[in-house]
Design a protein around this motif. Sequence first.
Motif: not given
Length: 224
Positions: A144, A150, A166, A170, A193
Amino acid sequence: MDNDGTKDGKLTNNLSRRTFTDTGATEVSGDNVIEDYFYGEGDSRSVAYSQIGAFKDSVSKNGGFYIGRYELGTGNVVKAGVAPYTNITRDTAKSQIEAMYSGNGYVTSELISSYAWDTALNFICQTNIAGYTLARTTSSSYGNIYTGSRQNTGAYEADNYSNIHDLLGNCREWTTEYFSRSYGPCVSMGGNYSTGLYYAAVRSNSSTSYSNDDISARAQLYLK
């Protein structure tokens, strides 16, 4: 952590800080400086200076360590499906994680060190088919990263490597490494993110008062 997709079955994963390229990693000697300003926890200026010795001794004695499978979640928990614990300073993250196993006679929990981060990332790169691409990618195909959204812990399906979630994206995550400029001694690692500037192996620095909704934390755990 599972040994999935390693190319030759050979792992070389000493506990060490590292520098990463798209094709490999180079171990850094002890607490030596990285990129001019980043020093390891054995440097007397690190907030983990009094703790890193016990961590290293445990790793040597017990043959390894653990890190949180997920980013630190709201409520000071490590589990899937909760909002990451954000808007915390480095020192708040450190104290919250240390409180998890406070009084436990067998396990110590600490804010992740640069030794644990780099060693875990190296393991992930060695045991997944994408290899060292994972250390420096800014592509949302792998985590991410720069998606503008998020996610809850573990929700971004692509960012699950060796059952660790993650780490690539993220939220950036606070560590106990030290940046040798007084205006920003706190170090975070990993992508997030909200921007494409950060990636799993990157180091960035902030002040002791800095917090944001794109920075969380991760625990390291070891046997006493």
